[in-house]
Design an enzyme around this catalytic site. Structure first.
Site, PDB file in Angstrom:
ATOM      1  N   GLU A 116      -7.840  -3.179  -9.516  1.00 28.83           N
ATOM      2  CA  GLU A 116      -9.338  -2.911  -9.102  1.00 28.83           C
ATOM      3  C   GLU A 116      -9.906  -1.919  -9.983  1.00 28.83           C
ATOM      4  OE1 GLU A 116     -11.065  -2.325  -4.757  1.00 28.83           O
ATOM      5  OE2 GLU A 116      -9.488  -0.723  -5.627  1.00 28.83           O
ATOM      6  N   GLU A 175     -15.486  -4.927  -1.697  1.00 30.73           N
ATOM      7  CA  GLU A 175     -14.947  -4.209  -0.376  1.00 30.73           C
ATOM      8  C   GLU A 175     -16.031  -3.273   0.195  1.00 30.73           C
ATOM      9  OE1 GLU A 175     -11.035  -2.449  -1.022  1.00 30.73           O
ATOM     10  OE2 GLU A 175     -11.854  -0.919  -2.006  1.00 30.73           O
ATOM     11  N   GLU A 180       0.842  -1.236  -0.104  1.00 32.21           N
ATOM     12  CA  GLU A 180       0.227  -0.072  -0.184  1.00 32.21           C
ATOM     13  C   GLU A 180       0.768   1.157  -0.049  1.00 32.21           C
ATOM     14  OE1 GLU A 180      -3.586   0.523   0.053  1.00 32.21           O
ATOM     15  OE2 GLU A 180      -2.522   2.647  -0.283  1.00 32.21           O
TER      16      GLU A 180
END
Ligand code: NOJ
Ligand code: CA
Length: 703
Positions: free
Chosen positions: A502, A508, A415
């Site tokens: 994504e 999510e 991340e």
């Protein structure tokens, strides 16, 4: 007087028509016809499909910064035609072999500036649409230059129905709107608040891939291919018209694109058909990308993977060591989350490695293994993660060794919190560490405002950053999955180590927001997936969050059978087996489908499709005689009939159907399913009832 008027009109007509130059090109099957016109020095194009005008006269060209005379009056200096008919085999994909047949028309233009400029426009006309791009050849009077505006427009022939998300240069994680073109500006005022870094543009702005359907049943998809060294294209409809003009993501100082001749833009793409199935089946965007640059692709392996991931999204464990950072701090009714602990511990990771090995899954994604999560979110801070330092309770070396000894690879999470500069700084070190310990893949992410500050996720600088992160990964023999990047444009042909992204609203959102409506997954294949595979994270068996957090209202807007179908309908060569291991072990019979389903295919048949309503896709597992079929519906219950005529003649197959129980529905009874086994042949036609928000999955094994 009247006669004079007629004469004048005639003269005017002659002068216009003698001034207008038109060149045409047709698709190999003659159904798609492209016209290029030069009138009064201005270039435009139009498109017909089966004789019907689908794109009316639409502008082409550029405004170049500090070069007001660029393109002010073009003349055609040459036009070249050629026909190409070949095919190629992707490293992985939906089909074994891809046909690449088109007719090309390339127009070279020169303007009449004191120091003239040359621009080339190349059209490739395929049976399923057209792609075109601008080329700036090497020339004397154009070297370094800045794009001030791209004038390309897509002038649609009416107030069509469209499936769209609002224009935004920072995120694409919106739920879809379905409306007429004339309704965009009004509808876009209602925005979704659950997105972290949204910079919506007011007005009638939309993102691509834009899905369109005309009243007379023609489907079109507008997008781009091979987005390299150029900003992402959004579209702006001029009020009162159906003409969409290019809106490019600007950089921190307001410029659009820095160019140096010889160079070219990405391809602008229009996929068109009167059969919705052909839109999804189109390979035009892939064909417009360059062949693979990876000489030895043996490190690239499609796989299913599990991961330390859902735990954090449900709020039952955390990314950070101290137990603070999860995605759900409270339930929708305000109750505090239940007790939490760090997710990515050595012990927990081993549990997932064992689970993956026992069930034949190739990867384990580990999020929250590395230091930095304490202040990752919302700070716009440059130096948050170094991408190499583990938390004290995570043994990088030992876990990679343990995973490899069991035939499993750890997917390392990287991340960036939007700090692309920091990722650039540590990229080599991080990749080297992964390669050294044998972690075959990473998942990067860009939650937050971008650093360099002022840049957008979709600007030219970030486009180059994502592409560097992929090509450098290939140098280290690593596969890449990217979250929160620009939406894909078929670059996985050129870099087949770019497995998935994504770049849309994923599963999510169902765990910590109002979620994705039941129609969401029936729209994604017609929009986001046109550019490439999506890491959607399917396979949820515990549909309602209240199972974990009493009183929670969040849920996945689906039935359990629909979650199985998504492995077919949302194509990706890496598919997450998303739910917690215990939820699968509690329903071993349904879990069997996830264990069986393939992720790489020799063939694909789009059986049934209507954007926003339903979809059924059959795929043949690579190197086998086995097929898998998935079908889904929106919020409406419906019956779909699967025609198995695609199976081999004269052979028998064992069919296992996983379908919604008669009393199932996404909201009231989402986990009710039935499993049936029958023997079928290529003559079989099978009716399946899908619940509201439901679906079905099938495995079809040759006997
Ligand atoms: C958002 C990503 O989509 C998700 O998969 C990830 O878990 C979080 N960011 C944390 O990086
Ligand atoms: Ca995301």
């Amino acid at each position: 007087m009247k006669k004079l008027g007629v004469l004048l009109a005639l003269l005017l007509f002659i002068s216009i028509s003698s001034n207008a130059q038109t060149q045409t090109s047709s698709s190999p099957n003659g159904k798609v016809n492209l016209s290029f016109t030069l009138l009064n020095g201005k270039a435009s194009y139009s498109l017909t499909y089966k004789g019907k005008q689908v794109i009316e006269e639409s502008s082409l060209g550029f405004k170049i910064k500090d070069m007001p005379d660029f393109g002010n009056s073009f003349t055609v200096i040459s036009s070249d035609k050629k026909s190409i008919s070949d095919s190629w085999e992707p490293v992985w994909g939906e089909v074994k072999k891809i046909e690449n047949n088109y007719n090309e028309l390339a127009i070279t233009l020169r303007d009449n500036a004191t120091k003239p400029h040359v621009l080339r426009i190349v059209f490739k006309v395929y049976n399923d649409g057209v792609g075109f791009r601008y080329e700036f050849p090497q020339q004397e009077n154009l070297f370094h230059f800045i794009i001030e505006e791209e004038l390309t427009s897509f002038n649609l022939s009416g107030d069509h129905k469209i499936w769209w998300i609002p224009g935004d240069f920072d995120t694409n994680e919106y739920a879809y709107y379905t409306s007429k073109i004339s309704e965009i500006a009004q509808m876009a005022k209602k925005r979704d608040g659950a997105i972290f870094t949204a910079t919506p543009i007011s007005g009638a702005f939309v993102q691509t891939p834009l899905m369109i359907k005309s009243a007379d049943g023609i489907y079109m998809n507008i997008h781009e291919a091979a987005l390299i060294n150029y900003p992402c294209m959004d579209l702006k409809f001029d009020v009162g018209t159906f003409d969409a003009t290019t809106a490019l993501a600007p950089d921190a100082v307001g410029n659009l694109a820095y160019m140096r001749a010889p160079t070219h833009t990405p391809w602008r793409t229009i996929v068109v058909s009167d059969d919705a199935r052909e839109i999804i089946g189109s390979k035009m965007i892939l064909n417009l990308n360059e062949p693979s640059k990876i000489k030895d692709p043996s490190f690239i392996k499609p796989m299913k993977y599990v991961g330390i991931w859902l735990e954090m999204h449900l709020g039952v464990s955390t990314w950070d060591y101290a137990g603070q950072q999860s995605a759900s701090d409270a339930t929708s009714d305000g109750k505090a989350k239940t007790k939490v602990k760090h997710g990515a511990t050595t012990e927990n990771t081993k549990k997932y490695i064992d689970f993956a090995a026992e069930n034949g899954f190739g990867g384990v994604l580990v999020e929250g293994w590395n230091a930095g999560w304490e202040d990752w979110f919302g700070q716009w801070k440059e130096d948050v993660f170094d991408f190499v330092t583990p938390y004290p309770d995570y043994d990088v070396k030992g876990l990679n060794q343990y995973a490899r000894s069991k035939g499993v690879g750890i997917i390392t999470h990287l991340e960036t919190s939007g700090s692309a500069t920091n990722f650039e700084r540590y990229m080599d070190t991080a990749y080297r560490q992964m390669a050294y310990y044998g972690s075959p893949a990473f998942k990067s992410g860009y939650v937050g405002k971008i650093i360099p500050r002022g840049e957008y996720h979709d600007g030219q600088w970030m486009i180059n950053h994502y592409n560097r992160s992929i090509s450098k990964a290939a140098d280290y023999g690593l596969m890449a999955v990217i979250h929160e990047p620009v939406r894909p444009t078929g670059l996985h042909r050129t870099y087949p180590n770019f497995m998935a992204a994504e770049a849309a609203r994923g599963q999510e959102f169902n765990f910590w927001s109002e979620g994705n409506p039941p129609e969401h997954e029936t729209i994604l294949p017609f929009t986001r997936l046109m550019g490439g595979p999506m890491d959607y994270t399917p396979g949820i068996f515990k549909i309602k969050k209240s199972y974990y957090v009493p009183g929670a209202k969040e849920q996945v807007h689906t039935t359990l059978s629909k979650q199985l179908a998504l492995y077919l309908t949302l194509y990706s060569p890496v598919q997450m087996v998303t739910d917690l291991p215990e939820n699968y072990l509690a329903k071993k019979d349904a879990f069997q489908f996830i264990k069986d389903v393939a992720v790489d295919w020799d063939d694909t048949k789009i059986l049934l499709a209507e954007p926003g309503d339903f979809l059924a896709i059959a795929r043949k597992a690579k190197g086998t005689n086995n097929w898998f079929v998935g079908g889904i519906t929106d919020e409406n219950a419906r019956t779909l009939t699967v025609d198995f005529s695609f199976l081999d003649k004269g052979k028998k197959y064992e069919l296992t159907v996983y379908k919604d129980a008669p009393d199932a529905s996404w909201d009231e009874n989402p986990e009710a399913y039935v499993i049936e086994k029958i023997t079928i042949t290529n003559k079989t036609k099978l009716k399946v009832n899908l619940a509201r928000g439901g679906g079905f999955a099938m495995s079809v094994f040759m006997k």
